[in-house]
Design a protein around this motif. Structure first.
Motif, PDB file in Angstrom:
ATOM      1  N   LEU A 123     -15.787   5.212  -0.976  1.00 24.05           N
ATOM      2  CA  LEU A 123     -16.287   6.582  -0.868  1.00 24.05           C
ATOM      3  C   LEU A 123     -16.004   7.217   0.490  1.00 24.05           C
ATOM      4  O   LEU A 123     -15.597   8.378   0.563  1.00 24.05           O
ATOM      5  CB  LEU A 123     -17.780   6.611  -1.167  1.00 24.05           C
ATOM      6  CG  LEU A 123     -18.181   6.137  -2.573  1.00 24.05           C
ATOM      7  CD1 LEU A 123     -19.686   6.232  -2.758  1.00 24.05           C
ATOM      8  CD2 LEU A 123     -17.453   6.950  -3.646  1.00 24.05           C
ATOM      9  N   SER A 124     -16.231   6.494   1.556  1.00 21.80           N
ATOM     10  CA  SER A 124     -15.989   7.073   2.878  1.00 21.80           C
ATOM     11  C   SER A 124     -14.513   7.375   3.091  1.00 21.80           C
ATOM     12  O   SER A 124     -14.145   8.446   3.587  1.00 21.80           O
ATOM     13  CB  SER A 124     -16.488   6.126   3.972  1.00 21.80           C
ATOM     14  OG  SER A 124     -17.888   6.050   3.961  1.00 21.80           O
ATOM     15  N   GLU A 125     -13.654   6.434   2.696  1.00 20.73           N
ATOM     16  CA  GLU A 125     -12.215   6.641   2.845  1.00 20.73           C
ATOM     17  C   GLU A 125     -11.725   7.794   1.974  1.00 20.73           C
ATOM     18  O   GLU A 125     -10.920   8.622   2.410  1.00 20.73           O
ATOM     19  CB  GLU A 125     -11.457   5.362   2.480  1.00 20.73           C
ATOM     20  CG  GLU A 125     -11.691   4.201   3.437  1.00 20.73           C
ATOM     21  CD  GLU A 125     -12.971   3.436   3.176  1.00 20.73           C
ATOM     22  OE1 GLU A 125     -13.248   2.490   3.931  1.00 20.73           O
ATOM     23  OE2 GLU A 125     -13.696   3.783   2.221  1.00 20.73           O
ATOM     24  N   LEU A 126     -12.239   7.851   0.746  1.00 18.32           N
ATOM     25  CA  LEU A 126     -11.839   8.919  -0.167  1.00 18.32           C
ATOM     26  C   LEU A 126     -12.318  10.274   0.331  1.00 18.32           C
ATOM     27  O   LEU A 126     -11.552  11.252   0.341  1.00 18.32           O
ATOM     28  CB  LEU A 126     -12.404   8.643  -1.562  1.00 18.32           C
ATOM     29  CG  LEU A 126     -12.105   9.692  -2.637  1.00 18.32           C
ATOM     30  CD1 LEU A 126     -10.608   9.842  -2.849  1.00 18.32           C
ATOM     31  CD2 LEU A 126     -12.809   9.337  -3.944  1.00 18.32           C
ATOM     32  N   GLY A 127     -13.569  10.347   0.752  1.00 19.92           N
ATOM     33  CA  GLY A 127     -14.094  11.615   1.251  1.00 19.92           C
ATOM     34  C   GLY A 127     -13.335  12.103   2.464  1.00 19.92           C
ATOM     35  O   GLY A 127     -13.052  13.305   2.595  1.00 19.92           O
ATOM     36  N   ASN A 128     -12.980  11.191   3.355  1.00 19.38           N
ATOM     37  CA  ASN A 128     -12.226  11.563   4.551  1.00 19.38           C
ATOM     38  C   ASN A 128     -10.818  12.034   4.204  1.00 19.38           C
ATOM     39  O   ASN A 128     -10.332  13.048   4.723  1.00 19.38           O
ATOM     40  CB  ASN A 128     -12.163  10.374   5.505  1.00 19.38           C
ATOM     41  CG  ASN A 128     -11.627  10.733   6.862  1.00 19.38           C
ATOM     42  OD1 ASN A 128     -12.090  11.672   7.494  1.00 19.38           O
ATOM     43  ND2 ASN A 128     -10.638   9.995   7.330  1.00 19.38           N
ATOM     44  N   ALA A 129     -10.154  11.314   3.297  1.00 19.20           N
ATOM     45  CA  ALA A 129      -8.790  11.670   2.914  1.00 19.20           C
ATOM     46  C   ALA A 129      -8.753  13.025   2.198  1.00 19.20           C
ATOM     47  O   ALA A 129      -7.895  13.872   2.487  1.00 19.20           O
ATOM     48  CB  ALA A 129      -8.202  10.585   2.015  1.00 19.20           C
ATOM     49  N   LEU A 130      -9.681  13.243   1.277  1.00 20.60           N
ATOM     50  CA  LEU A 130      -9.708  14.508   0.542  1.00 20.60           C
ATOM     51  C   LEU A 130     -10.066  15.666   1.470  1.00 20.60           C
ATOM     52  O   LEU A 130      -9.530  16.770   1.325  1.00 20.60           O
ATOM     53  CB  LEU A 130     -10.711  14.423  -0.604  1.00 20.60           C
ATOM     54  CG  LEU A 130     -10.339  13.495  -1.763  1.00 20.60           C
ATOM     55  CD1 LEU A 130     -11.469  13.425  -2.777  1.00 20.60           C
ATOM     56  CD2 LEU A 130      -9.053  13.947  -2.439  1.00 20.60           C
ATOM     57  N   GLY A 131     -10.959  15.414   2.426  1.00 19.10           N
ATOM     58  CA  GLY A 131     -11.317  16.465   3.374  1.00 19.10           C
ATOM     59  C   GLY A 131     -10.154  16.870   4.249  1.00 19.10           C
ATOM     60  O   GLY A 131      -9.920  18.061   4.490  1.00 19.10           O
ATOM     61  N   LYS A 132      -9.384  15.880   4.721  1.00 20.31           N
ATOM     62  CA  LYS A 132      -8.236  16.184   5.573  1.00 20.31           C
ATOM     63  C   LYS A 132      -7.129  16.908   4.813  1.00 20.31           C
ATOM     64  O   LYS A 132      -6.443  17.774   5.366  1.00 20.31           O
ATOM     65  CB  LYS A 132      -7.689  14.888   6.177  1.00 20.31           C
ATOM     66  CG  LYS A 132      -8.563  14.298   7.275  1.00 20.31           C
ATOM     67  CD  LYS A 132      -7.941  13.031   7.845  1.00 20.31           C
ATOM     68  CE  LYS A 132      -8.751  12.486   9.002  1.00 20.31           C
ATOM     69  NZ  LYS A 132      -8.179  11.242   9.564  1.00 20.31           N
ATOM     70  N   GLU A 133      -6.932  16.542   3.546  1.00 22.49           N
ATOM     71  CA  GLU A 133      -5.883  17.181   2.759  1.00 22.49           C
ATOM     72  C   GLU A 133      -6.304  18.552   2.234  1.00 22.49           C
ATOM     73  O   GLU A 133      -5.446  19.341   1.818  1.00 22.49           O
ATOM     74  CB  GLU A 133      -5.479  16.282   1.594  1.00 22.49           C
ATOM     75  CG  GLU A 133      -4.744  15.023   2.028  1.00 22.49           C
ATOM     76  CD  GLU A 133      -4.112  14.291   0.877  1.00 22.49           C
ATOM     77  OE1 GLU A 133      -4.059  14.851  -0.245  1.00 22.49           O
ATOM     78  OE2 GLU A 133      -3.656  13.151   1.081  1.00 22.49           O
ATOM     79  N   ASN A 134      -7.600  18.828   2.242  1.00 20.73           N
ATOM     80  CA  ASN A 134      -8.104  20.107   1.736  1.00 20.73           C
ATOM     81  C   ASN A 134      -9.085  20.715   2.728  1.00 20.73           C
ATOM     82  O   ASN A 134     -10.271  20.867   2.434  1.00 20.73           O
ATOM     83  CB  ASN A 134      -8.795  19.886   0.378  1.00 20.73           C
ATOM     84  CG  ASN A 134      -7.866  19.311  -0.671  1.00 20.73           C
ATOM     85  OD1 ASN A 134      -7.121  20.033  -1.330  1.00 20.73           O
ATOM     86  ND2 ASN A 134      -7.911  17.994  -0.821  1.00 20.73           N
ATOM     87  N   PRO A 135      -8.603  21.090   3.915  1.00 20.76           N
ATOM     88  CA  PRO A 135      -9.511  21.591   4.945  1.00 20.76           C
ATOM     89  C   PRO A 135     -10.160  22.926   4.590  1.00 20.76           C
ATOM     90  O   PRO A 135     -11.099  23.345   5.275  1.00 20.76           O
ATOM     91  CB  PRO A 135      -8.602  21.724   6.183  1.00 20.76           C
ATOM     92  CG  PRO A 135      -7.220  21.869   5.623  1.00 20.76           C
ATOM     93  CD  PRO A 135      -7.205  21.024   4.393  1.00 20.76           C
ATOM     94  N   HIS A 136      -9.678  23.583   3.521  1.00 23.67           N
ATOM     95  CA  HIS A 136     -10.321  24.826   3.099  1.00 23.67           C
ATOM     96  C   HIS A 136     -11.662  24.560   2.425  1.00 23.67           C
ATOM     97  O   HIS A 136     -12.466  25.480   2.243  1.00 23.67           O
ATOM     98  CB  HIS A 136      -9.413  25.587   2.137  1.00 23.67           C
ATOM     99  CG  HIS A 136      -9.216  24.933   0.812  1.00 23.67           C
ATOM    100  ND1 HIS A 136      -8.425  23.810   0.649  1.00 23.67           N
ATOM    101  CD2 HIS A 136      -9.725  25.222  -0.416  1.00 23.67           C
ATOM    102  CE1 HIS A 136      -8.440  23.455  -0.627  1.00 23.67           C
ATOM    103  NE2 HIS A 136      -9.219  24.278  -1.291  1.00 23.67           N
ATOM    104  N   LEU A 137     -11.919  23.296   2.050  1.00 24.68           N
ATOM    105  CA  LEU A 137     -13.194  22.933   1.439  1.00 24.68           C
ATOM    106  C   LEU A 137     -14.198  22.548   2.519  1.00 24.68           C
ATOM    107  O   LEU A 137     -13.851  21.888   3.494  1.00 24.68           O
ATOM    108  CB  LEU A 137     -13.002  21.758   0.473  1.00 24.68           C
ATOM    109  CG  LEU A 137     -12.073  22.021  -0.714  1.00 24.68           C
ATOM    110  CD1 LEU A 137     -11.825  20.738  -1.490  1.00 24.68           C
ATOM    111  CD2 LEU A 137     -12.662  23.104  -1.632  1.00 24.68           C
ATOM    112  N   ASP A 138     -15.436  22.975   2.346  1.00 25.70           N
ATOM    113  CA  ASP A 138     -16.459  22.672   3.344  1.00 25.70           C
ATOM    114  C   ASP A 138     -16.854  21.199   3.306  1.00 25.70           C
ATOM    115  O   ASP A 138     -17.142  20.607   4.343  1.00 25.70           O
ATOM    116  CB  ASP A 138     -17.690  23.546   3.116  1.00 25.70           C
ATOM    117  CG  ASP A 138     -17.412  25.012   3.442  1.00 25.70           C
ATOM    118  OD1 ASP A 138     -16.893  25.272   4.543  1.00 25.70           O
ATOM    119  OD2 ASP A 138     -17.685  25.872   2.596  1.00 25.70           O
TER     120      ASP A 138
END
Length: 395
Positions: free
Chosen positions: A230-245
């Protein structure tokens, strides 16, 4: 008898391991999920006697249990609460509680690092290089500082915990910390971790294709069903989609939502607090209750997954001085145009939108949030420029 109630994640287990080093066979460690702690503490307090010692780390108690703990403490029982979540700061009103979110130098704390300092200050645990490094690895992982420092050893320590039972992990760590002058993984652990990293990479690639986005309140959330990494996935998705809060990862089996953000201006503990949860500013969780289910599951179910940006471009790259080309399933072609004053404008199917943006990031955030747009490949970009070069030069 000494009782320690702590979380069943790496930070909580770290506290349990330190307690067993400090107190040996005199301590009984109880590992708990967020939802089970108050029940376990309440059950213990029904039979507690004043000469018992109780430690609670990395998880917070509700008001009713706090009052009972206070009564036990006043009756002569030994009570010590240690936590690092800002949602627990109100418990500092009790003289048996110590909650600290960060150190004076700005580093974020962890329950393990605070408990380690408590044990040292009370001369219950001697410092060794192995124990000190072990504690710091846990602190860096729990605060996500390891990512900034590229300290993959901290991440691998967490991976190892979830590859085995808590009991096996605990036994391995106790052996390392008692026999080693420094902290290191053995050959078998390294092989297991290498295999796990390959498994994780495959899992992340699959989940990236399943992400949907939705506005929840005044924030934009990326929503995905996930139960691992979960932590790795959340970090990866956040970095690839910085338009998401923030990223909301839903585990239907445990009926929990894990929340992660990469942004300093977003506090996901506030989001979690709306659904009976809490945690850190950048990593929190909550129950999938009725209202959360409606917002994150029922309303997001019809949404289509986001299409990923082209990732091997040479020409159509973000902030290109020649403009940047996107596509949207609902809105067609979107061309971001840089202006001489540094601002950006958006052309949609050859029609200029009645909006101007101070930065490229603001313009991209707008089209990604409102049109679910994605960066197209170089081939489409070059074709677009060839077909529109005269019109664009005159605009």
């Amino acid at each position: 008898m000494i009782h320690l109630f702590t979380h069943n994640d790496l930070d909580g287990v770290g506290c349990g391991i330190l307690a067993k080093i400090a107190f040996q066979e005199k301590v009984e460690v109880h590992y708990n999920s967020v939802g089970s702690l108050n029940y376990q503490v309440a059950n213990y307090l029904e039979h507690a006697i004043p000469n018992n010692t109780i430690y609670i780390t990395d998880l917070s108690v509700h008001e009713e249990n706090a009052k009972k703990l206070d009564s036990l403490n006043k009756a002569g029982g030994k009570v010590q609460f240690i936590d690092h979540h800002k949602t627990a700061l109100t418990l500092n009103d009790y003289d048996w509680a110590f909650v600290q979110v960060e150190y004076e130098d700005g580093r974020l704390t962890s329950a393990t690092s605070l408990f380690y300092e408590y044990l040292q200050n009370h001369q219950l645990l001697e410092r060794t290089e192995a124990i000190h490094e072990f504690v710091e690895l846990i602190r860096q992982y729990d605060t996500w500082e390891w990512d900034r420092n590229n300290n993959t050893k901290a991440k691998r320590l967490n991976d190892l915990l979830y590859m085995m039972s808590i009991e096996e992990f605990e036994a391995r760590m106790l052996a390392k910390l008692e026999d080693s002058t420094d902290f290191r993984f053995d050959d078998l652990e390294d092989q297991l971790l290498n295999m796990e990293e390959k498994k994780m990479e495959k899992y992340l690639r699959r989940k990236k294709r399943e992400l949907v986005q939705k506005q929840v309140g005044d924030k934009w959330a990326g929503i995905v069903y996930a139960e691992s990494f979960l932590s790795e996935l959340g970090n990866a998705l956040g970095k690839e989609n910085p338009h998401l809060d923030y990223i909301a990862m839903i585990n239907m089996g445990s009926k929990r939502i894990s929340l992660r953000t990469i942004h300093d201006h977003v506090d996901v503990s506030e989001v979690a607090g709306k659904f009976e949860g809490g945690g850190h500013a950048k990593a929190s969780g909550c129950n999938l209750n009725e209202s959360a289910y409606k917002l994150y599951v029922a309303e997001s179910f019809p949404l289509e997954p986001l299409k990923a940006d082209a990732d091997k471009n040479i020409f159509n790259v973000k902030e290109s001085p020649n403009g940047v080309l996107y596509e949207s399933k609902s809105k067609g072609i979107l061309f971001l145009i840089p202006r001489k004053n540094g601002s950006w404008e958006i052309e949609n199917n050859e029609q200029l939108l009645d909006k101007s943006f101070q930065t490229f990031q603001e313009a991209e955030t707008y089209i990604k949030r409102n049109f679910a747009a994605w960066l197209v490949k170089d081939e489409e970009y070059v074709t677009f420029l060839i077909e529109n070069i005269r019109r664009l030069r005159s605009s």
